[in-house]
Design a protein around this motif. Structure first.
Motif, mmCIF file in Angstrom:
data_model
loop_
_atom_site.group_PDB
_atom_site.id
_atom_site.type_symbol
_atom_site.label_atom_id
_atom_site.label_comp_id
_atom_site.label_asym_id
_atom_site.label_seq_id
_atom_site.Cartn_x
_atom_site.Cartn_y
_atom_site.Cartn_z
ATOM 1 N N GLY A 258 0.830 -1.195 0.000
ATOM 2 C CA GLY A 258 0.000 0.000 0.000
ATOM 3 C C GLY A 258 0.869 1.251 0.000
ATOM 4 O O GLY A 258 1.823 1.343 0.781
ATOM 5 N N ASP A 259 0.543 2.206 -0.848
ATOM 6 C CA ASP A 259 1.383 3.396 -0.926
ATOM 7 C C ASP A 259 1.205 4.326 0.285
ATOM 8 O O ASP A 259 1.976 5.260 0.470
ATOM 9 C CB ASP A 259 1.138 4.167 -2.234
ATOM 10 C CG ASP A 259 -0.222 4.848 -2.292
ATOM 11 O OD1 ASP A 259 -1.106 4.497 -1.475
ATOM 12 O OD2 ASP A 259 -0.397 5.740 -3.143
ATOM 13 N N LYS A 260 0.205 4.022 1.138
ATOM 14 C CA LYS A 260 -0.013 4.801 2.359
ATOM 15 C C LYS A 260 0.349 3.991 3.611
ATOM 16 O O LYS A 260 -0.135 4.282 4.705
ATOM 17 C CB LYS A 260 -1.470 5.252 2.444
ATOM 18 C CG LYS A 260 -1.981 6.011 1.229
ATOM 19 C CD LYS A 260 -1.249 7.316 1.015
ATOM 20 C CE LYS A 260 -1.891 8.085 -0.136
ATOM 21 N NZ LYS A 260 -1.146 9.310 -0.466
ATOM 22 N N ASP A 261 1.195 2.990 3.453
ATOM 23 C CA ASP A 261 1.597 2.153 4.588
ATOM 24 C C ASP A 261 2.473 2.966 5.540
ATOM 25 O O ASP A 261 3.583 3.363 5.193
ATOM 26 C CB ASP A 261 2.365 0.923 4.080
ATOM 27 C CG ASP A 261 2.566 -0.144 5.153
ATOM 28 O OD1 ASP A 261 2.637 0.214 6.345
ATOM 29 O OD2 ASP A 261 2.662 -1.334 4.797
ATOM 30 N N ASN A 262 1.992 3.184 6.753
ATOM 31 C CA ASN A 262 2.737 3.942 7.752
ATOM 32 C C ASN A 262 3.626 3.071 8.620
ATOM 33 O O ASN A 262 4.535 3.574 9.279
ATOM 34 C CB ASN A 262 1.765 4.721 8.660
ATOM 35 C CG ASN A 262 1.058 5.836 7.924
ATOM 36 O OD1 ASN A 262 1.677 6.561 7.152
ATOM 37 N ND2 ASN A 262 -0.245 5.963 8.141
ATOM 38 N N PHE A 263 3.349 1.758 8.654
ATOM 39 C CA PHE A 263 4.158 0.851 9.462
ATOM 40 C C PHE A 263 5.457 0.469 8.754
ATOM 41 O O PHE A 263 6.536 0.518 9.332
ATOM 42 C CB PHE A 263 3.356 -0.414 9.803
ATOM 43 C CG PHE A 263 2.414 -0.244 10.958
ATOM 44 C CD1 PHE A 263 2.319 0.960 11.645
ATOM 45 C CD2 PHE A 263 1.610 -1.295 11.373
ATOM 46 C CE1 PHE A 263 1.444 1.115 12.717
ATOM 47 C CE2 PHE A 263 0.734 -1.152 12.432
ATOM 48 C CZ PHE A 263 0.649 0.046 13.105
ATOM 49 N N ILE A 264 5.325 0.041 7.503
ATOM 50 C CA ILE A 264 6.509 -0.285 6.691
ATOM 51 C C ILE A 264 6.365 0.495 5.387
ATOM 52 O O ILE A 264 5.653 0.065 4.480
ATOM 53 C CB ILE A 264 6.610 -1.804 6.401
ATOM 54 C CG1 ILE A 264 6.429 -2.620 7.686
ATOM 55 C CG2 ILE A 264 7.964 -2.131 5.772
ATOM 56 C CD1 ILE A 264 6.408 -4.114 7.465
ATOM 57 N N PRO A 265 7.024 1.640 5.289
ATOM 58 C CA PRO A 265 6.819 2.546 4.147
ATOM 59 C C PRO A 265 7.135 1.888 2.807
ATOM 60 O O PRO A 265 7.923 0.938 2.714
ATOM 61 C CB PRO A 265 7.790 3.700 4.433
ATOM 62 C CG PRO A 265 8.019 3.648 5.902
ATOM 63 C CD PRO A 265 7.951 2.192 6.278
ATOM 64 N N LEU A 266 6.515 2.410 1.767
ATOM 65 C CA LEU A 266 6.642 1.867 0.418
ATOM 66 C C LEU A 266 8.087 1.809 -0.064
ATOM 67 O O LEU A 266 8.441 0.895 -0.831
ATOM 68 C CB LEU A 266 5.807 2.698 -0.552
ATOM 69 C CG LEU A 266 5.871 2.328 -2.037
ATOM 70 C CD1 LEU A 266 5.465 0.880 -2.273
ATOM 71 C CD2 LEU A 266 4.995 3.274 -2.852
ATOM 72 N N PHE A 267 8.941 2.728 0.391
ATOM 73 C CA PHE A 267 10.325 2.719 -0.109
ATOM 74 C C PHE A 267 11.038 1.415 0.238
ATOM 75 O O PHE A 267 11.973 1.006 -0.459
ATOM 76 C CB PHE A 267 11.112 3.930 0.420
ATOM 77 C CG PHE A 267 11.582 3.827 1.838
ATOM 78 C CD1 PHE A 267 12.743 3.124 2.166
ATOM 79 C CD2 PHE A 267 10.890 4.449 2.867
ATOM 80 C CE1 PHE A 267 13.188 3.037 3.472
ATOM 81 C CE2 PHE A 267 11.324 4.382 4.176
ATOM 82 C CZ PHE A 267 12.475 3.659 4.487
ATOM 83 N N VAL A 268 10.579 0.728 1.304
ATOM 84 C CA VAL A 268 11.169 -0.571 1.658
ATOM 85 C C VAL A 268 10.843 -1.592 0.574
ATOM 86 O O VAL A 268 11.707 -2.365 0.133
ATOM 87 C CB VAL A 268 10.658 -1.059 3.028
ATOM 88 C CG1 VAL A 268 11.223 -2.447 3.351
ATOM 89 C CG2 VAL A 268 11.035 -0.073 4.127
ATOM 90 N N GLY A 269 9.587 -1.602 0.127
ATOM 91 C CA GLY A 269 9.196 -2.519 -0.946
ATOM 92 C C GLY A 269 9.940 -2.232 -2.234
ATOM 93 O O GLY A 269 10.368 -3.154 -2.938
ATOM 94 N N LYS A 270 10.108 -0.944 -2.552
ATOM 95 C CA LYS A 270 10.851 -0.572 -3.758
ATOM 96 C C LYS A 270 12.313 -0.998 -3.647
ATOM 97 O O LYS A 270 12.935 -1.404 -4.643
ATOM 98 C CB LYS A 270 10.741 0.932 -3.991
ATOM 99 C CG LYS A 270 9.357 1.393 -4.415
ATOM 100 C CD LYS A 270 9.319 2.889 -4.655
ATOM 101 C CE LYS A 270 7.961 3.350 -5.161
ATOM 102 N NZ LYS A 270 7.917 4.827 -5.376
ATOM 103 N N LYS A 271 12.859 -0.898 -2.459
ATOM 104 C CA LYS A 271 14.251 -1.299 -2.225
ATOM 105 C C LYS A 271 14.417 -2.802 -2.455
ATOM 106 O O LYS A 271 15.382 -3.248 -3.088
ATOM 107 C CB LYS A 271 14.639 -0.933 -0.795
ATOM 108 C CG LYS A 271 16.134 -0.913 -0.514
ATOM 109 C CD LYS A 271 16.378 -0.362 0.889
ATOM 110 C CE LYS A 271 17.873 -0.294 1.187
ATOM 111 N NZ LYS A 271 18.120 0.222 2.566
#
Length: 313
Positions: A258-271
């Protein structure tokens, strides 16, 4: 949601695992493609209440499992089980496949996880790769490193650090903390942070998260988790597990974020997707940490399209 399915979730099956009572639910058990849904931290098998029936109607035997320490499964402490971490939960899933699923199906198993459940699914994909058809992970916790980290800590320092962490959590008053969490509205506050769409936070969801915390054994189990997860070996951490899985690429891996994930931000997924190009990242706009419950129709359709196109089944 179908009322019969609600009854199915409220009256679960029980499985004896190494002397512990484990709760699980299933929909479409007679179907051909086995799926295990793995919940996140603080949740339970009921968190998948808006997902199982969708897959059951599409020839999937849809199992949801209360990981030990959560939901209505037993909540053992350090004396009963030692440390609780993703290796223990992976062993639980492994034996669930062998003892509950295998008598009915010999097919490869699909693992769908949310947060902590995603980490457990990844752990299983590494240790049981010949039995796992794919992993669908909705947010994946842990620090992500592009290159293998060189351990510089001396053994003496590590032993001191590990002992300090263990002593800290043994004496930390988790019983009082959990009591305050249930009395001061902290659970609702946490859900407000996890969910982007606040309308989804209803009494059913709050009850789902709160009931396990109210059990007398919850603090001792949380203590075993805090120690177990804090003192995990490097080989049980996300970066190592992804690198290990990368070497074989036998298990297709889908990330739904989810692009509004506050627990594990999206940049982690992109990384993750940048470091491991074989991992597919699907971004869901205007959704938070629990897409499967916040936007179930979107999550279900993305997941099913991925499963439908699999070549490993």
């Amino acid at each position: 949601m179908n009322n019969n399915f609600k009854e199915n979730m409220n009256f679960p099956n029980y499985w004896n695992w190494k002397g512990f009572k484990i709760c699980w639910s299933v929909r479409g058990e007679e179907n051909e493609i086995p799926i295990i849904f793995l919940h996140g931290f603080g949740a339970s098998r009921k968190h998948w209440r808006n997902n199982l029936e969708f897959f059951a109607k599409r020839n999937c035997a849809s199992y949801s499992l209360d990981l030990i320490g959560f939901g209505e499964s037993d909540q053992p402490g350090i004396r009963q089980i030692g440390r609780l971490n993703n290796e223990i939960w992976c062993n639980q899933v492994r034996d669930f496949i062998a003892q509950v699923i295998r008598p009915k199906s010999s097919g490869k198993v699909i693992l769908i996880g949310n947060s902590l459940g995603s980490l457990v699914a990844l752990t299983c994909a590494v240790s049981l790769e010949d039995q796992i058809a794919t992993v669908i992970a909705s947010a994946l916790p842990d620090q992500i490193q592009g290159n293998k980290k060189t351990l510089t800590n001396k053994d003496v320092f590590k032993k001191f650090k590990d002992r300090f962490i263990k002593i800290f959590f043994i004496f930390f008053p988790l019983e009082i903390i959990l009591f305050l969490i249930t009395k001061l509205g902290v659970i609702r506050l946490g859900l407000n942070t996890a969910y982007f769409k606040k309308d989804n936070i209803n009494s059913e969801l709050i009850d789902l998260v709160t009931k396990p915390v109210l059990r007398k054994t919850s603090a001792r189990s949380l203590r075993a988790m805090c120690i177990g997860m804090s003192l995990r070996d490097e080989k049980l951490q996300t970066s190592y597990l992804l690198s290990k899985l990368s070497s074989s690429k036998k298990v297709p891996f889908l990330l739904i974020w989810g692009d509004k994930d506050n627990f594990i931000p999206l940049f982690v997924g992109k990384k993750i997707a940048n470091f491991h190009r074989w991992v597919k990242l699907k971004i869901v706009p205007n959704s938070g940490h629990c897409i499967h419950d916040e936007d179930p129709s979107v999550f279900n359709n993305i997941s099913y399209e991925w499963i439908r196109d699999l070549k490993t089944l």
